[in-house]
Design a protein around this motif. Structure first.
Motif, PDB file in Angstrom:
ATOM      1  N   THR A  44       0.671  -0.752   0.350  1.00  0.00           N
ATOM      2  CA  THR A  44      -0.357  -0.016  -0.102  1.00  0.00           C
ATOM      3  C   THR A  44       0.758   1.671  -0.142  1.00  0.00           C
ATOM      4  OG1 THR A  44      -1.505  -1.166   1.253  1.00  0.00           O
ATOM      5  CG2 THR A  44      -1.678   0.813   1.181  1.00  0.00           C
ATOM      6  N   LYS A  45       1.700   1.408   0.587  1.00  0.00           N
ATOM      7  CA  LYS A  45       2.637   2.315   0.618  1.00  0.00           C
ATOM      8  C   LYS A  45       3.266   2.142  -0.190  1.00  0.00           C
ATOM      9  CE  LYS A  45       6.481   4.603   3.160  1.00  0.00           C
ATOM     10  NZ  LYS A  45       7.311   4.276   4.704  1.00  0.00           N
ATOM     11  N   VAL A  46       3.568   1.176  -1.318  1.00  0.00           N
ATOM     12  CA  VAL A  46       4.674   2.089  -2.268  1.00  0.00           C
ATOM     13  C   VAL A  46       3.094   2.463  -3.850  1.00  0.00           C
ATOM     14  CG1 VAL A  46       5.834   0.291  -4.277  1.00  0.00           C
ATOM     15  CG2 VAL A  46       6.381  -0.397  -1.885  1.00  0.00           C
ATOM     16  N   ALA A  47       2.138   1.647  -3.499  1.00  0.00           N
ATOM     17  CA  ALA A  47       1.527   2.090  -4.351  1.00  0.00           C
ATOM     18  C   ALA A  47       1.650   3.335  -3.981  1.00  0.00           C
ATOM     19  CB  ALA A  47       0.096   1.578  -3.938  1.00  0.00           C
ATOM     20  N   ARG A  48       0.696   4.014  -3.337  1.00  0.00           N
ATOM     21  CA  ARG A  48       0.527   5.722  -2.583  1.00  0.00           C
ATOM     22  C   ARG A  48       2.003   6.391  -3.141  1.00  0.00           C
ATOM     23  NH1 ARG A  48       0.108   4.899   2.463  1.00  0.00           N
ATOM     24  NH2 ARG A  48       1.495   5.569   2.973  1.00  0.00           N
ATOM     25  N   LEU A  49       3.470   6.340  -2.861  1.00  0.00           N
ATOM     26  CA  LEU A  49       5.121   6.942  -3.048  1.00  0.00           C
ATOM     27  C   LEU A  49       4.514   6.634  -4.770  1.00  0.00           C
ATOM     28  CD1 LEU A  49       7.050   5.275  -0.261  1.00  0.00           C
ATOM     29  CD2 LEU A  49       5.982   7.730  -0.759  1.00  0.00           C
ATOM     30  N   ARG A  50       4.278   5.862  -5.106  1.00  0.00           N
ATOM     31  CA  ARG A  50       4.069   5.582  -6.696  1.00  0.00           C
ATOM     32  C   ARG A  50       3.423   6.685  -7.266  1.00  0.00           C
ATOM     33  NH1 ARG A  50       4.402  -0.491  -8.673  1.00  0.00           N
ATOM     34  NH2 ARG A  50       6.648  -0.774  -7.842  1.00  0.00           N
ATOM     35  N   GLU A  51       2.406   7.420  -6.601  1.00  0.00           N
ATOM     36  CA  GLU A  51       0.820   7.717  -6.953  1.00  0.00           C
ATOM     37  C   GLU A  51       1.797   9.559  -7.343  1.00  0.00           C
ATOM     38  OE1 GLU A  51      -2.383   9.704  -8.848  1.00  0.00           O
ATOM     39  OE2 GLU A  51      -1.067   7.984  -9.256  1.00  0.00           O
ATOM     40  N   VAL A  52       2.528   9.977  -5.277  1.00  0.00           N
ATOM     41  CA  VAL A  52       2.755  10.963  -5.124  1.00  0.00           C
ATOM     42  C   VAL A  52       4.019  10.907  -6.318  1.00  0.00           C
ATOM     43  CG1 VAL A  52       4.287  11.692  -3.161  1.00  0.00           C
ATOM     44  CG2 VAL A  52       2.157  11.025  -2.948  1.00  0.00           C
ATOM     45  N   LYS A  53       4.578  10.207  -6.837  1.00  0.00           N
ATOM     46  CA  LYS A  53       6.342  10.312  -7.573  1.00  0.00           C
ATOM     47  C   LYS A  53       5.272  10.815  -9.048  1.00  0.00           C
ATOM     48  CE  LYS A  53       9.891   8.215  -9.824  1.00  0.00           C
ATOM     49  NZ  LYS A  53       9.914   6.943 -10.923  1.00  0.00           N
ATOM     50  N   ARG A  54       4.392  10.042  -9.672  1.00  0.00           N
ATOM     51  CA  ARG A  54       3.738  10.722 -10.898  1.00  0.00           C
ATOM     52  C   ARG A  54       3.062  11.830 -10.776  1.00  0.00           C
ATOM     53  NH1 ARG A  54      -0.551  11.143 -12.858  1.00  0.00           N
ATOM     54  NH2 ARG A  54      -2.241  10.732 -11.276  1.00  0.00           N
ATOM     55  N   VAL A  55       2.849  12.642  -9.698  1.00  0.00           N
ATOM     56  CA  VAL A  55       2.085  13.654  -9.274  1.00  0.00           C
ATOM     57  C   VAL A  55       3.320  15.110  -9.866  1.00  0.00           C
ATOM     58  CG1 VAL A  55       0.383  15.402  -8.384  1.00  0.00           C
ATOM     59  CG2 VAL A  55      -0.412  13.016  -8.318  1.00  0.00           C
ATOM     60  N   LEU A  56       4.901  13.880  -8.615  1.00  0.00           N
ATOM     61  CA  LEU A  56       5.514  15.299  -8.579  1.00  0.00           C
ATOM     62  C   LEU A  56       5.837  15.523  -9.775  1.00  0.00           C
ATOM     63  CD1 LEU A  56       7.026  14.520  -5.390  1.00  0.00           C
ATOM     64  CD2 LEU A  56       5.379  16.528  -5.406  1.00  0.00           C
ATOM     65  N   GLU A  57       6.807  14.296 -10.972  1.00  0.00           N
ATOM     66  CA  GLU A  57       6.721  14.355 -12.041  1.00  0.00           C
ATOM     67  C   GLU A  57       6.460  15.164 -13.233  1.00  0.00           C
ATOM     68  OE1 GLU A  57       7.338  10.113 -13.190  1.00  0.00           O
ATOM     69  OE2 GLU A  57       9.573   9.791 -12.089  1.00  0.00           O
ATOM     70  N   LEU A  58       4.871  15.221 -12.842  1.00  0.00           N
ATOM     71  CA  LEU A  58       3.871  15.939 -13.786  1.00  0.00           C
ATOM     72  C   LEU A  58       4.468  17.481 -13.550  1.00  0.00           C
ATOM     73  CD1 LEU A  58       0.490  13.861 -14.319  1.00  0.00           C
ATOM     74  CD2 LEU A  58       2.090  14.703 -15.539  1.00  0.00           C
ATOM     75  N   GLU A  59       3.889  17.724 -11.975  1.00  0.00           N
ATOM     76  CA  GLU A  59       4.494  19.117 -11.642  1.00  0.00           C
ATOM     77  C   GLU A  59       5.460  19.531 -11.882  1.00  0.00           C
ATOM     78  OE1 GLU A  59       4.459  21.206  -6.774  1.00  0.00           O
ATOM     79  OE2 GLU A  59       3.580  19.746  -7.476  1.00  0.00           O
ATOM     80  N   LEU A  60       6.402  19.124 -12.319  1.00  0.00           N
ATOM     81  CA  LEU A  60       7.869  19.128 -12.514  1.00  0.00           C
ATOM     82  C   LEU A  60       7.788  19.602 -14.094  1.00  0.00           C
ATOM     83  CD1 LEU A  60      11.353  19.443 -11.854  1.00  0.00           C
ATOM     84  CD2 LEU A  60      11.594  17.146 -12.481  1.00  0.00           C
TER      85      LEU A  60
END
Length: 107
Positions: A44-60
């Motif tokens: 669950t934590k890995v899935a949440r961190l992957r989603e955060v990474k995806r959002v941050l990559e889009l923001e970057l």
């Protein structure tokens, strides 16, 4: 030792061995269940961190767009394009390699 004494000793050892094996089995089973729950939490934590990474990559990516850079330069740093009188030629205009290769093939 009599036959009864030997039997009782062996019986006691067998019961102790069976009890020990059962307790060991229960301990291992509880441990495996705890590991399973921990694995679920980690997934669950890995899935949440992957989603955060995806959002941050889009923001970057949105922060690196030329429009965003120009907006920041104009709004925060009060910058504007240079006047033509301030431009200094640093050499000949760059030539596109594809165009240069096409010009050499003409008769």
């Amino acid at each position: 030792m009599s036959r009864t004494g030997v039997f009782l000793t062996l019986w006691t050892l067998a019961v102790l061995a069976a009890t020990s094996a059962f307790v060991l089995f229960l301990a291992l089973r509880v441990n495996s269940i705890e590991i399973g729950y921990e694995l679920g939490r980690v997934h669950t934590k890995v899935a949440r961190l992957r989603e955060v990474k995806r959002v941050l990559e889009l923001e970057l990516a949105s922060q690196k767009t030329p429009e965003r850079i120009e907006f920041v330069a104009r709004a925060l740093f009060d910058m504007s394009p240079p006047e033509p009188s301030r431009l200094i030629a640093a050499g000949p205009e760059p030539v596109d390699e594809a165009e240069a290769a096409g010009e050499g093939n003409e008769p």
